[in-house]
Design a protein around this motif. Structure first.
Motif, short mmCIF file in Angstrom:
data_model
loop_
_atom_site.label_atom_id
_atom_site.label_comp_id
_atom_site.label_asym_id
_atom_site.label_seq_id
_atom_site.Cartn_x
_atom_site.Cartn_y
_atom_site.Cartn_z
N ILE A 78 -11.01 -43.61 -53.01
CA ILE A 78 -11.74 -42.55 -52.33
C ILE A 78 -13.21 -42.52 -52.77
CG2 ILE A 78 -11.94 -40.03 -52.11
CD1 ILE A 78 -8.91 -39.91 -52.17
N ASN A 79 -13.46 -42.82 -54.04
CA ASN A 79 -14.81 -42.74 -54.58
C ASN A 79 -15.53 -44.08 -54.62
OD1 ASN A 79 -14.54 -39.95 -55.09
ND2 ASN A 79 -13.40 -40.40 -56.96
N SER A 80 -15.06 -45.05 -53.85
CA SER A 80 -15.63 -46.39 -53.97
C SER A 80 -16.95 -46.54 -53.22
CB SER A 80 -14.64 -47.44 -53.45
OG SER A 80 -14.35 -47.21 -52.10
N PRO B 169 -11.86 -50.91 -49.63
CA PRO B 169 -10.96 -51.93 -49.09
C PRO B 169 -10.41 -51.47 -47.75
CG PRO B 169 -9.89 -50.69 -50.83
CD PRO B 169 -11.33 -50.25 -50.82
N HIS B 170 -10.10 -52.40 -46.89
CA HIS B 170 -9.50 -52.03 -45.60
C HIS B 170 -8.23 -52.86 -45.41
CE1 HIS B 170 -9.47 -50.15 -41.68
NE2 HIS B 170 -8.93 -51.27 -41.24
N TYR B 171 -7.14 -52.15 -45.14
CA TYR B 171 -5.84 -52.78 -45.06
C TYR B 171 -5.29 -52.71 -43.64
CZ TYR B 171 -6.24 -51.87 -50.04
OH TYR B 171 -6.70 -51.81 -51.34
N TYR B 172 -4.50 -53.69 -43.29
CA TYR B 172 -3.77 -53.61 -42.03
C TYR B 172 -2.82 -52.42 -42.09
CZ TYR B 172 -0.62 -54.69 -38.21
OH TYR B 172 0.13 -54.60 -37.06
N ALA B 173 -2.13 -52.29 -43.25
CA ALA B 173 -1.18 -51.18 -43.39
C ALA B 173 -1.07 -50.77 -44.85
CB ALA B 173 0.19 -51.57 -42.86
N ILE B 174 -0.83 -49.48 -45.06
CA ILE B 174 -0.37 -49.00 -46.36
C ILE B 174 1.14 -48.92 -46.28
CG2 ILE B 174 -0.37 -47.10 -48.01
CD1 ILE B 174 -3.12 -46.31 -46.97
N ILE B 175 1.81 -49.60 -47.19
CA ILE B 175 3.28 -49.60 -47.23
C ILE B 175 3.73 -48.59 -48.28
CG2 ILE B 175 5.34 -51.01 -47.62
CD1 ILE B 175 3.53 -53.47 -46.92
N LYS C 250 -6.20 -41.24 -43.60
CA LYS C 250 -7.20 -40.42 -42.90
C LYS C 250 -8.61 -40.66 -43.41
CE LYS C 250 -4.30 -36.90 -40.90
NZ LYS C 250 -4.15 -35.47 -40.56
N GLN C 251 -8.71 -41.29 -44.59
CA GLN C 251 -10.02 -41.74 -45.07
C GLN C 251 -10.46 -43.00 -44.34
OE1 GLN C 251 -12.20 -40.69 -47.68
NE2 GLN C 251 -11.08 -38.77 -47.78
N GLY C 252 -9.52 -43.61 -43.61
CA GLY C 252 -9.86 -44.76 -42.78
C GLY C 252 -9.70 -46.11 -43.42
N ILE C 253 -8.90 -46.20 -44.52
CA ILE C 253 -8.82 -47.49 -45.21
C ILE C 253 -7.71 -48.39 -44.67
CG2 ILE C 253 -9.65 -46.36 -47.32
CD1 ILE C 253 -6.83 -47.10 -48.49
N ALA C 254 -6.91 -47.88 -43.73
CA ALA C 254 -5.83 -48.70 -43.17
C ALA C 254 -5.64 -48.37 -41.70
CB ALA C 254 -4.53 -48.47 -43.93
N LYS D 68 -0.62 -64.38 -40.94
CA LYS D 68 -0.47 -64.67 -42.36
C LYS D 68 -1.81 -64.49 -43.06
CE LYS D 68 3.41 -67.89 -41.94
NZ LYS D 68 3.89 -69.26 -42.21
N GLY D 69 -1.75 -64.01 -44.29
CA GLY D 69 -2.96 -63.78 -45.06
C GLY D 69 -3.58 -62.42 -44.85
N THR D 70 -2.97 -61.59 -43.98
CA THR D 70 -3.49 -60.24 -43.72
C THR D 70 -3.33 -59.37 -44.97
OG1 THR D 70 -2.98 -60.39 -41.36
CG2 THR D 70 -3.20 -58.18 -42.29
N LEU D 71 -4.35 -58.55 -45.23
CA LEU D 71 -4.34 -57.70 -46.43
C LEU D 71 -3.56 -56.42 -46.19
CD1 LEU D 71 -5.37 -57.20 -49.32
CD2 LEU D 71 -7.42 -56.18 -48.31
N THR D 72 -2.59 -56.15 -47.07
CA THR D 72 -1.80 -54.92 -47.04
C THR D 72 -1.88 -54.26 -48.41
OG1 THR D 72 0.23 -56.04 -47.74
CG2 THR D 72 -0.19 -55.92 -45.37
#
Length: 270
Positions: free
Chosen positions: A27-29, A47-53, A74-78, A134-138
């Motif tokens: 949040i503070n990055s 960081p931006h993720y395809y999904a938070i699991i 809701k902060q928009g990181i995923a 493949k290789g997508t960031l989660t």
């Protein structure tokens, strides 16, 4: 020499490659929490993720973890939320997400998991069914005492197919759960050094299986995952049975000692 090592051990982890993140650090990055295309290079981008699991852990823990994940979403990181829980947690998970006004096409709640390994297996199945490249960031999200084991489990199941970050949040007070986690940790310290070799073995087994007649990469992957699951389920059953037996023995000894002390205290002194 480094090239040869990387070629022979493609999934060997370096400390700099394994990312464990806290909620505050994400949040503070950047100075502007809503600006994810920050052009001020003096501050790192979020960081931006395809999904938070989100990993379930019983109704109370699932609620706590999911609310933290929604806060980050809701902060928009995923782009998506993937929630892997058991049958007892699914109704509360869906209710929390619906109350958070998240679009129905932006989350998936899976109710088949009873272990951390199941979380990883079903999360990977969901990503595969969604045709995620493949290789997508989660990112996986769980409480910090659970984080190391969860990360190792996801590394074992994903086997480099998707990139993984760990978001480790402060744990809820739960002496039973974290006491059990400590017991698992005491066993894992002997197994953990074997993980890189195990991942390599499974990866090459999957590769060679895919060459067999009537096979392809997806079928081979499912066979290897099924083998890992059956092995893990057996180990989990034996561990939980042993732990239950040990607790029963402990309680029996306490009762015997209590009965003996009561008898001694009640006996007339000579």
């Amino acid at each position: 020499m480094a090239y040869l090592t990387n070629m022979l051990f493609p999934y060997r982890e370096r400390k700099s490659e394994k990312s464990n993140l806290t909620l505050d650090s994400i949040i503070n990055s950047s100075r502007n929490p809503g600006n994810y295309e920050n052009t001020n290079f003096n501050y790192p981008k979020k960081p931006h993720y395809y999904a938070i699991i989100v990993l379930g852990g019983g109704p109370e823990h699932t609620e706590y973890r999911l609310k933290k994940a929604i806060e980050l979403y809701k902060q928009g990181i995923a782009d998506y939320l993937i929630v892997t829980v058991g049958e007892t947690d699914v109704s509360i998970a869906k209710k929390i997400i619906e109350n958070a006004d998240i679009d129905k096409d932006k989350y998936i709640v899976d109710d088949r998991s009873t272990t951390t390994l199941h979380n990883a297996l079903y999360a990977k199945e969901i990503l595969r069914n969604l045709n995620v490249p493949k290789g997508t960031l989660t990112a996986i999200l769980t409480e910090s005492p659970h984080c190391p084991r969860a990360r190792d489990t996801f590394d074992l199941i994903f086997r480099g197919k998707y990139k993984i970050d760990s978001i480790c949040i402060e744990p809820l007070p739960d002496p039973y759960m974290w006491g059990k986690e400590e017991k698992i940790k005491s066993i894992r310290k002997y197994i953990h050094p074997l993980y890189p070799s195990l991942i390599i073995s499974l990866t090459y087994s999957e590769k060679y299986l895919s060459y067999l007649p009537g096979m392809n990469e997806e079928k081979a992957e499912k066979i290897v995952d099924k083998f890992v699951r059956s092995t893990s389920d057996t180990i989990s059953y034996l561990f939980n049975t042993s732990l239950k037996y040990a607790n029963n023995v402990k309680e029996y000894i306490k009762r015997v000692l209590g009965s003996y002390r009561s008898h001694v205290n009640a006996s007339p002194s000579s």
